[in-house]
Design a protein around this motif. Structure first.
Motif, PDB file in Angstrom:
ATOM      1  N   MET A 173       0.853  -1.167   0.000  1.00  0.00           N
ATOM      2  CA  MET A 173       0.000   0.000   0.000  1.00  0.00           C
ATOM      3  C   MET A 173       0.906   1.240   0.000  1.00  0.00           C
ATOM      4  SD  MET A 173      -3.015   1.081   2.701  1.00  0.00           S
ATOM      5  CE  MET A 173      -3.982  -0.370   2.476  1.00  0.00           C
ATOM      6  N   THR A 174       0.598   2.148  -0.890  1.00  0.00           N
ATOM      7  CA  THR A 174       1.412   3.357  -0.985  1.00  0.00           C
ATOM      8  C   THR A 174       1.051   4.335   0.130  1.00  0.00           C
ATOM      9  OG1 THR A 174      -0.143   4.516  -2.398  1.00  0.00           O
ATOM     10  CG2 THR A 174       1.478   3.117  -3.506  1.00  0.00           C
ATOM     11  N   GLU A 175       1.886   5.342   0.270  1.00  0.00           N
ATOM     12  CA  GLU A 175       1.634   6.362   1.302  1.00  0.00           C
ATOM     13  C   GLU A 175       0.331   7.107   1.013  1.00  0.00           C
ATOM     14  OE1 GLU A 175       2.070   8.075   4.787  1.00  0.00           O
ATOM     15  OE2 GLU A 175       3.440   6.546   4.028  1.00  0.00           O
ATOM     16  N   ARG A 176       0.071   7.379  -0.259  1.00  0.00           N
ATOM     17  CA  ARG A 176      -1.163   8.064  -0.637  1.00  0.00           C
ATOM     18  C   ARG A 176      -2.392   7.227  -0.262  1.00  0.00           C
ATOM     19  NH1 ARG A 176      -2.294   8.444  -6.683  1.00  0.00           N
ATOM     20  NH2 ARG A 176      -4.355   7.657  -6.366  1.00  0.00           N
ATOM     21  N   GLU A 177      -2.326   5.923  -0.521  1.00  0.00           N
ATOM     22  CA  GLU A 177      -3.439   5.032  -0.166  1.00  0.00           C
ATOM     23  C   GLU A 177      -3.616   4.939   1.344  1.00  0.00           C
ATOM     24  OE1 GLU A 177      -3.341   1.997  -3.987  1.00  0.00           O
ATOM     25  OE2 GLU A 177      -2.112   1.569  -2.227  1.00  0.00           O
ATOM     26  N   ARG A 178      -2.507   4.945   2.076  1.00  0.00           N
ATOM     27  CA  ARG A 178      -2.606   4.934   3.546  1.00  0.00           C
ATOM     28  C   ARG A 178      -3.293   6.198   4.062  1.00  0.00           C
ATOM     29  NH1 ARG A 178       2.828   2.897   3.410  1.00  0.00           N
ATOM     30  NH2 ARG A 178       2.771   0.678   3.805  1.00  0.00           N
ATOM     31  N   ALA A 179      -2.946   7.331   3.468  1.00  0.00           N
ATOM     32  CA  ALA A 179      -3.559   8.594   3.890  1.00  0.00           C
ATOM     33  C   ALA A 179      -5.055   8.595   3.579  1.00  0.00           C
ATOM     34  CB  ALA A 179      -2.876   9.770   3.195  1.00  0.00           C
ATOM     35  N   ILE A 180      -5.418   8.101   2.424  1.00  0.00           N
ATOM     36  CA  ILE A 180      -6.844   8.023   2.055  1.00  0.00           C
ATOM     37  C   ILE A 180      -7.565   7.059   2.969  1.00  0.00           C
ATOM     38  CG2 ILE A 180      -8.420   7.240   0.239  1.00  0.00           C
ATOM     39  CD1 ILE A 180      -6.406   8.416  -1.784  1.00  0.00           C
ATOM     40  N   ASN A 181      -6.932   5.934   3.264  1.00  0.00           N
ATOM     41  CA  ASN A 181      -7.534   4.960   4.166  1.00  0.00           C
ATOM     42  C   ASN A 181      -7.758   5.558   5.550  1.00  0.00           C
ATOM     43  OD1 ASN A 181      -8.570   2.508   4.935  1.00  0.00           O
ATOM     44  ND2 ASN A 181      -6.559   1.597   5.351  1.00  0.00           N
ATOM     45  N   GLN A 182      -6.793   6.331   6.033  1.00  0.00           N
ATOM     46  CA  GLN A 182      -6.926   6.998   7.331  1.00  0.00           C
ATOM     47  C   GLN A 182      -8.065   8.014   7.300  1.00  0.00           C
ATOM     48  OE1 GLN A 182      -5.536   6.270  10.180  1.00  0.00           O
ATOM     49  NE2 GLN A 182      -6.594   7.920  11.224  1.00  0.00           N
ATOM     50  N   ASP A 183      -8.158   8.780   6.191  1.00  0.00           N
ATOM     51  CA  ASP A 183      -9.250   9.758   6.053  1.00  0.00           C
ATOM     52  C   ASP A 183     -10.610   9.057   6.077  1.00  0.00           C
ATOM     53  OD1 ASP A 183      -7.412  11.780   5.893  1.00  0.00           O
ATOM     54  OD2 ASP A 183      -7.539  11.982   3.702  1.00  0.00           O
ATOM     55  N   LEU A 184     -10.691   7.923   5.387  1.00  0.00           N
ATOM     56  CA  LEU A 184     -11.948   7.164   5.372  1.00  0.00           C
ATOM     57  C   LEU A 184     -12.285   6.627   6.755  1.00  0.00           C
ATOM     58  CD1 LEU A 184     -11.672   5.184   2.020  1.00  0.00           C
ATOM     59  CD2 LEU A 184     -13.257   7.050   2.550  1.00  0.00           C
ATOM     60  N   HIS A 185     -11.266   6.203   7.484  1.00  0.00           N
ATOM     61  CA  HIS A 185     -11.488   5.694   8.840  1.00  0.00           C
ATOM     62  C   HIS A 185     -12.024   6.802   9.756  1.00  0.00           C
ATOM     63  CE1 HIS A 185     -10.964   3.310  12.432  1.00  0.00           C
ATOM     64  NE2 HIS A 185     -10.270   4.296  12.971  1.00  0.00           N
ATOM     65  N   VAL A 186     -11.423   7.975   9.678  1.00  0.00           N
ATOM     66  CA  VAL A 186     -11.874   9.108  10.497  1.00  0.00           C
ATOM     67  C   VAL A 186     -13.293   9.504  10.115  1.00  0.00           C
ATOM     68  CG1 VAL A 186     -11.465  11.564  10.959  1.00  0.00           C
ATOM     69  CG2 VAL A 186      -9.558   9.953  10.953  1.00  0.00           C
ATOM     70  N   LEU A 187     -13.578   9.507   8.818  1.00  0.00           N
ATOM     71  CA  LEU A 187     -14.911   9.852   8.335  1.00  0.00           C
ATOM     72  C   LEU A 187     -15.950   8.836   8.801  1.00  0.00           C
ATOM     73  CD1 LEU A 187     -16.411  11.871   6.549  1.00  0.00           C
ATOM     74  CD2 LEU A 187     -15.887  10.397   4.602  1.00  0.00           C
ATOM     75  N   ASP A 188     -15.596   7.562   8.730  1.00  0.00           N
ATOM     76  CA  ASP A 188     -16.503   6.510   9.189  1.00  0.00           C
ATOM     77  C   ASP A 188     -16.781   6.636  10.678  1.00  0.00           C
ATOM     78  OD1 ASP A 188     -17.963   3.974   8.949  1.00  0.00           O
ATOM     79  OD2 ASP A 188     -16.302   3.160  10.126  1.00  0.00           O
TER      80      ASP A 188
END
Length: 119
Positions: A1-16
């Motif tokens: 997983m790239t750094e960009r995907e990790r950041a998006i995943n973290q954003d989705l987690h916070v949003l959820d």
């Protein structure tokens, strides 16, 4: 997983988490989630990773109803439709064989009672 995907995943987690705790509405959650997921698109317009789902007949008609903005009173109707959809997706129970087995058991109990009473 790239750094960009990790950041998006973290954003989705916070949003959820915010949606789950009731800090944001469903419409706001969906809009923000859409914006976060749009960042996955490359500049060429190709999604980096996606599994395409083809909607069935039941979901196509309900999706058309959800395209219009819903009012507060429609929330209970939407949850009722969701429950109905979930229940119709459940495999059915074969009632006729169960009823035949139950009737046979009742007949055996009555026969045993009749035989023991006569003895």
């Amino acid at each position: 997983m790239t750094e960009r995907e990790r950041a998006i995943n973290q954003d989705l987690h916070v949003l959820d988490e915010a949606h789950r705790l009731g800090r944001i509405t469903r419409a706001e959650y969906r809009a923000r989630r859409r914006r976060v997921l749009e960042s996955l698109y490359d500049s060429s317009g190709v999604v980096t990773a996606r599994k395409t789902l083809v909607p069935g007949v039941a979901t196509t008609s309900s999706r058309a109803r959800h395209d219009h903005p819903a009012s507060v009173g429609d929330a209970s109707a939407a949850s009722g439709r969701a429950l109905t959809t979930l229940l119709t997706m459940r495999p059915g129970i074969a009632w006729k064989p169960l009823l035949a087995i139950l009737a046979g058991a009742v007949l055996l109990v009555l026969l045993a009672y009749w035989l023991l009473r006569g003895a």
